[in-house]
Design a protein around this motif. Sequence first.
Motif, PDB file in Angstrom:
ATOM      1  N   ASN A 326      -1.581 -24.885 -92.744  1.00 16.35           N
ATOM      2  CA  ASN A 326      -0.643 -24.435 -91.726  1.00 16.35           C
ATOM      3  C   ASN A 326       0.671 -25.206 -91.848  1.00 16.35           C
ATOM      4  O   ASN A 326       0.692 -26.436 -91.840  1.00 16.35           O
ATOM      5  CB  ASN A 326      -1.223 -24.634 -90.332  1.00 16.35           C
ATOM      6  CG  ASN A 326      -2.349 -23.664 -90.032  1.00 16.35           C
ATOM      7  OD1 ASN A 326      -2.461 -22.639 -90.698  1.00 16.35           O
ATOM      8  ND2 ASN A 326      -3.168 -23.962 -89.049  1.00 16.35           N
ATOM      9  N   LEU A 327       1.765 -24.460 -91.946  1.00 18.37           N
ATOM     10  CA  LEU A 327       3.103 -25.043 -92.075  1.00 18.37           C
ATOM     11  C   LEU A 327       3.919 -24.700 -90.830  1.00 18.37           C
ATOM     12  O   LEU A 327       3.383 -24.165 -89.848  1.00 18.37           O
ATOM     13  CB  LEU A 327       3.768 -24.515 -93.350  1.00 18.37           C
ATOM     14  CG  LEU A 327       2.975 -24.730 -94.653  1.00 18.37           C
ATOM     15  CD1 LEU A 327       3.630 -23.985 -95.793  1.00 18.37           C
ATOM     16  CD2 LEU A 327       2.843 -26.216 -94.969  1.00 18.37           C
ATOM     17  N   ASP A 328       5.196 -24.979 -90.859  1.00 18.29           N
ATOM     18  CA  ASP A 328       6.077 -24.663 -89.731  1.00 18.29           C
ATOM     19  C   ASP A 328       6.317 -23.155 -89.675  1.00 18.29           C
ATOM     20  O   ASP A 328       7.023 -22.593 -90.516  1.00 18.29           O
ATOM     21  CB  ASP A 328       7.400 -25.421 -89.895  1.00 18.29           C
ATOM     22  CG  ASP A 328       8.314 -25.236 -88.694  1.00 18.29           C
ATOM     23  OD1 ASP A 328       7.792 -24.877 -87.602  1.00 18.29           O
ATOM     24  OD2 ASP A 328       9.531 -25.446 -88.843  1.00 18.29           O
ATOM     25  N   HIS A 329       5.680 -22.486 -88.709  1.00 22.90           N
ATOM     26  CA  HIS A 329       5.819 -21.042 -88.516  1.00 22.90           C
ATOM     27  C   HIS A 329       5.294 -20.230 -89.707  1.00 22.90           C
ATOM     28  O   HIS A 329       5.698 -19.083 -89.922  1.00 22.90           O
ATOM     29  CB  HIS A 329       7.285 -20.642 -88.236  1.00 22.90           C
ATOM     30  CG  HIS A 329       7.792 -21.163 -86.936  1.00 22.90           C
ATOM     31  ND1 HIS A 329       8.368 -22.418 -86.806  1.00 22.90           N
ATOM     32  CD2 HIS A 329       7.799 -20.607 -85.695  1.00 22.90           C
ATOM     33  CE1 HIS A 329       8.728 -22.611 -85.551  1.00 22.90           C
ATOM     34  NE2 HIS A 329       8.390 -21.536 -84.837  1.00 22.90           N
ATOM     35  N   SER A 330       4.418 -20.807 -90.507  1.00 22.58           N
ATOM     36  CA  SER A 330       3.874 -20.060 -91.654  1.00 22.58           C
ATOM     37  C   SER A 330       2.524 -20.663 -92.058  1.00 22.58           C
ATOM     38  O   SER A 330       2.102 -21.697 -91.542  1.00 22.58           O
ATOM     39  CB  SER A 330       4.844 -20.105 -92.839  1.00 22.58           C
ATOM     40  OG  SER A 330       4.975 -21.430 -93.329  1.00 22.58           O
TER      41      SER A 330
END
Length: 402
Positions: A326-330
């Motif tokens: 899990n990344l920033d908004h993605s």
Amino acid sequence: MDQTTSKVKNMYEQYPYPSGDPTIRAGFDIRLLLSYVAKKRGTDRPLQVLDAGCGRGPGVLGAASLQPNVMFTAIDINSVGLAEARANAQARGLTNINFVQADLMTLEGVEVPPGGFDVIYSSGVLHHLADPQMGLNNLTSILAPHGVISLMLYGSYGRQALYRLIEGIDILSSNEDAIESRLPLARALTEVADTSIFKGNYWQGTYRNPDVEFVDTCLNVNEISYDITSLWQFIDNAGMKFIRWTDPDAWSVDKRFKDPQLLARLKELSLTEQYRVIERLFEMPKLEFIICKADNYAAPVVTIDEIESSQFAVNPEASFSVEKRNLDHSQRIEGVSFKVRNRKSQTVTDPTLAQVMLLLTEQTTCFTGGEMINVLGQNGADKNSAIGVIYELLEKEIIFIP
């Protein structure tokens, strides 16, 4: 009931086998089993399956719970095990299993569906009969022409260490004595075997098994085992034909041997001879395989011309793992792996194959080869590459043709 069957019945009613909760066993999916042969069903009636020797029912309960539209008949001579299995089915609300007390030596009381059973499953049962050949012949007689039998029999070479222990137990305690009186000495001797003939092999830890498991393994009142030569004769005598091993990798010289020169020599042998080498070099205490009637044969490999119109399904014995970050908004897909039956998990490195795997993880209905080719085309694969991916998925047993 013959004397041997009566002894076996009494043993299993005293020590009802097997223990454990409902389980998902190899070969549980009936569509998959029927896909292995060329002849197809000529009717749309519900699939009819016989579990010949269900014991306390963990296998048939697991299979029936996952296939509510399949009708199961589960038989055993063990009234105690059947009563428990029936109660477990009722507690789980399973209405697609009919439990019947019956002897495989006669099949008296078994109601055979019109045209015969589509699939017969018998795991670890025939080798305990007074006459295993008669038992298999009886099952053959109630199998549908397109049907298959999934069998597990004991393997002679893989059980040699166990048979040495059993001979030792019989020297200490007569096999004519009551089982309960033999148990303490048998367990004590088996614990010693853990540090000698059982060390590091399939049988290590046997002395810790519950009584029902221990008696079935070490104090059974009647059993026979098979090697490849006697197994082939056993199948042939019943008018049946070997189709495949439940887990072909275990019997593959390509999977078992790495030395190029040795592998080349092994591949000069017939398949029967290859199997004979494998059973002598590797522990194979169980022989698990699929057979069909002699006038049936293994389903042919789908041709390139048939790919687009053929129906495919995801193998119910395949499982998938997707590693995500899990990344920033993605979200990023880090890796995709799969596993078929008890094989080791394999990581997918090819990007196109990984993309298909991601789609298959969500696929619960049949799809055509043409649909898969279109999806792969949308992801940049040309038609030839897409067809190659389909063949790879078939070869790895991730998909099948129902």
